[in-house]
Write a protein that holds these residues in place. Structure first.
Motif, PDB file in Angstrom:
ATOM      1  N   GLN A 143       0.849  -1.199   0.000  1.00  0.00           N
ATOM      2  CA  GLN A 143       0.000   0.000   0.000  1.00  0.00           C
ATOM      3  C   GLN A 143       0.881   1.245   0.000  1.00  0.00           C
ATOM      4  N   PHE A 144       0.403   2.292  -0.648  1.00  0.00           N
ATOM      5  CA  PHE A 144       1.049   3.599  -0.571  1.00  0.00           C
ATOM      6  C   PHE A 144       0.008   4.585  -0.053  1.00  0.00           C
ATOM      7  N   ILE A 145       0.292   5.188   1.076  1.00  0.00           N
ATOM      8  CA  ILE A 145      -0.667   6.091   1.710  1.00  0.00           C
ATOM      9  C   ILE A 145      -0.059   7.479   1.836  1.00  0.00           C
ATOM     10  N   ASP A 146      -0.786   8.477   1.352  1.00  0.00           N
ATOM     11  CA  ASP A 146      -0.370   9.880   1.496  1.00  0.00           C
ATOM     12  C   ASP A 146      -0.953  10.435   2.783  1.00  0.00           C
ATOM     13  N   ILE A 147      -0.106  10.976   3.628  1.00  0.00           N
ATOM     14  CA  ILE A 147      -0.525  11.452   4.947  1.00  0.00           C
ATOM     15  C   ILE A 147      -1.197  12.813   4.844  1.00  0.00           C
ATOM     16  N   ARG A 148      -2.428  12.883   5.390  1.00  0.00           N
ATOM     17  CA  ARG A 148      -3.183  14.140   5.404  1.00  0.00           C
ATOM     18  C   ARG A 148      -2.744  14.990   6.595  1.00  0.00           C
ATOM     19  N   ALA A 149      -3.155  16.246   6.571  1.00  0.00           N
ATOM     20  CA  ALA A 149      -2.800  17.166   7.663  1.00  0.00           C
ATOM     21  C   ALA A 149      -3.338  16.684   8.999  1.00  0.00           C
ATOM     22  N   ASP A 150      -4.568  16.087   8.980  1.00  0.00           N
ATOM     23  CA  ASP A 150      -5.152  15.658  10.251  1.00  0.00           C
ATOM     24  C   ASP A 150      -4.534  14.367  10.780  1.00  0.00           C
ATOM     25  N   GLN A 151      -3.642  13.753   9.991  1.00  0.00           N
ATOM     26  CA  GLN A 151      -2.939  12.550  10.455  1.00  0.00           C
ATOM     27  C   GLN A 151      -1.517  12.864  10.907  1.00  0.00           C
ATOM     28  N   ALA A 152      -1.063  14.072  10.633  1.00  0.00           N
ATOM     29  CA  ALA A 152       0.316  14.456  10.958  1.00  0.00           C
ATOM     30  C   ALA A 152       0.537  14.477  12.468  1.00  0.00           C
ATOM     31  N   GLY A 153       1.774  14.211  12.863  1.00  0.00           N
ATOM     32  CA  GLY A 153       2.133  14.258  14.281  1.00  0.00           C
ATOM     33  C   GLY A 153       2.165  12.905  14.951  1.00  0.00           C
ATOM     34  N   GLN A 154       1.579  11.886  14.309  1.00  0.00           N
ATOM     35  CA  GLN A 154       1.573  10.548  14.892  1.00  0.00           C
ATOM     36  C   GLN A 154       2.914   9.854  14.659  1.00  0.00           C
ATOM     37  N   ARG A 155       3.326   9.055  15.639  1.00  0.00           N
ATOM     38  CA  ARG A 155       4.475   8.188  15.426  1.00  0.00           C
ATOM     39  C   ARG A 155       4.101   7.123  14.413  1.00  0.00           C
ATOM     40  N   VAL A 196     -17.774   7.158  23.195  1.00  0.00           N
ATOM     41  CA  VAL A 196     -17.402   8.401  22.514  1.00  0.00           C
ATOM     42  C   VAL A 196     -16.460   8.105  21.352  1.00  0.00           C
ATOM     43  N   ILE A 197     -16.791   8.670  20.201  1.00  0.00           N
ATOM     44  CA  ILE A 197     -15.981   8.547  18.993  1.00  0.00           C
ATOM     45  C   ILE A 197     -15.542   9.949  18.579  1.00  0.00           C
ATOM     46  N   ALA A 198     -14.252  10.091  18.262  1.00  0.00           N
ATOM     47  CA  ALA A 198     -13.720  11.387  17.841  1.00  0.00           C
ATOM     48  C   ALA A 198     -13.792  11.519  16.324  1.00  0.00           C
ATOM     49  N   LYS A 199     -14.126  12.733  15.869  1.00  0.00           N
ATOM     50  CA  LYS A 199     -14.207  12.988  14.431  1.00  0.00           C
ATOM     51  C   LYS A 199     -13.075  13.888  13.945  1.00  0.00           C
ATOM     52  N   SER A 200     -12.103  14.123  14.832  1.00  0.00           N
ATOM     53  CA  SER A 200     -10.891  14.837  14.436  1.00  0.00           C
ATOM     54  C   SER A 200      -9.761  14.390  15.346  1.00  0.00           C
ATOM     55  N   ARG A 201      -8.541  14.484  14.846  1.00  0.00           N
ATOM     56  CA  ARG A 201      -7.391  14.079  15.667  1.00  0.00           C
ATOM     57  C   ARG A 201      -7.256  14.983  16.889  1.00  0.00           C
ATOM     58  N   GLU A 202      -7.547  16.264  16.719  1.00  0.00           N
ATOM     59  CA  GLU A 202      -7.490  17.205  17.841  1.00  0.00           C
ATOM     60  C   GLU A 202      -8.423  16.771  18.965  1.00  0.00           C
ATOM     61  N   ALA A 203      -9.642  16.385  18.597  1.00  0.00           N
ATOM     62  CA  ALA A 203     -10.618  15.938  19.598  1.00  0.00           C
ATOM     63  C   ALA A 203     -10.160  14.654  20.268  1.00  0.00           C
ATOM     64  N   LEU A 204      -9.613  13.722  19.477  1.00  0.00           N
ATOM     65  CA  LEU A 204      -9.149  12.443  20.021  1.00  0.00           C
ATOM     66  C   LEU A 204      -8.070  12.654  21.075  1.00  0.00           C
TER      67      LEU A 204
END
Length: 319
Positions: free
Chosen positions: A12-24, A154-162
């Motif tokens: 797989q080749f996955i392009d990282i979105r802005a809301d996925q940035a910052g994760q290890r 509870v389910i988060a709909k953004s990384r910030e919320a998570l």
């Protein structure tokens, strides 16, 4: 019946979105490839099978927006991907929604439905919600409930919320309360159980939790709400969030949860079946948090399912 398709193992080749940035990178892969042993993921990182922008990276690398991640086939066997839900499950989940906005989705999880897929489970709440909300690119669990436990999830709909909500839970800034039916009668209307808990895995692979002074600090308040002949309806407040905490703490005091086949009392469970109990009597009825975006306090309530209320009515009639 839900439709499914076989996923062919491939790179797989996955392009990282802005809301996925910052994760290890290791945490990103563990979340993406649920059910794959962590040892397999770390081996792929060590061997350079996983690459970012065509280069080798360490497991501590933090993803950046625009990164391209190369992921090799990590599963030993083909994964069944559920692509469609039955109308009945879709309707049940839509009706279970207690609150939804741009940051959060809070549901009253039905008993019997796992929160996520696993080695023996093809579909959980989170996979189902991603199908129901296809336009939401980010849909992640904030916390978990046991498969047999119903109530506030509870389910988060953004990384910030998570990240905000996980930090609240880590720092014990949330208020989680459950309703449960327990055997016998507690010594007082309010009872604190403060016993460290240790998680163990048996040779069979079954996960068990037991009181252990070398375990993690765990604290629960049990508050009696209603008395019956040989059991009580109790509200349990969690001060910590350990695996099976309420079930193990109550059982340690000789007041096991009704219908609990792992830590419960077989004869007690058998008797409660005569009152119509067909599941474990544990329900996450109230959850208080600070909204991750507005920071305003908010409380969610999930009413007891009719099946559990019916059991209480039959016990009342006997009393």
């Amino acid at each position: 019946m839900a439709n499914s398709s076989q996923a062919t193992p491939a790179v797989q080749f996955i392009d990282i979105r802005a809301d996925q940035a910052g994760q290890r990178i290791d945490n990103f892969l563990i979340t993406l490839e649920k059910g794959v042993p962590k040892s397999r993921i770390y081996r792929a990182l060590r061997k350079g099978e996983v690459r970012v922008n065509k280069g080798r990276i360490k497991q501590t690398y933090r993803l950046q927006a625009g990164d391209q991640v190369r992921i090799p086939p990590l599963r030993v066997s083909e994964k069944v991907i559920i692509t469609d839900l039955s109308d009945s499950l879709t309707e049940a989940l839509e009706q279970s929604i207690l609150m939804e906005d741009d940051a959060l989705l809070v549901i009253n999880k039905p008993s019997g439905l796992a929160v996520h897929a696993g080695s023996q489970i093809q579909l959980g709440v989170i996979e189902a919600m991603r199908i129901i909300r296809p336009d939401n690119r980010f849909v992640e669990l904030v916390h978990r409930l046991d498969r047999d436990t119903s109530g506030c999830l509870v389910i988060a709909k953004s990384r910030e919320a998570l990240l905000n909500l996980q930090e609240q839970m880590k720092n014990s800034e949330t208020d989680k309360r459950y309703l449960t039916l327990t055997k016998g009668h507690w010594p007082a209307n309010e009872n604190i159980v403060d016993l460290a808990l240790q998680k163990n895995t048996l040779s069979s692979g079954e996960r068990m939790v037991a009181p252990d002074i070398n375990g993690k600090k765990s604290k629960t308040l049990f508050e009696v709400k209603q008395n019956f002949v040989d059991c009580q309806l109790v509200a349990a407040k969690l001060y910590t969030g350990r695996t099976h905490q309420i079930r193990v703490h109550s059982a340690s005091q000789s007041h096991p949860v009704a219908g609990d086949e792992k830590y419960g009392d077989r004869e007690f469970n058998k008797r409660l079946k005569q009152f119509g109990l067909k599941r474990m009597f544990l329900h996450a009825w109230q959850l208080s948090i600070k909204h991750p975006i507005t920071h305003e306090p908010v409380t969610f309530h999930a009413e007891l399912p009719d099946s559990l209320n019916d059991v209480l009515k039959k016990l009342e009639a006997q009393s």
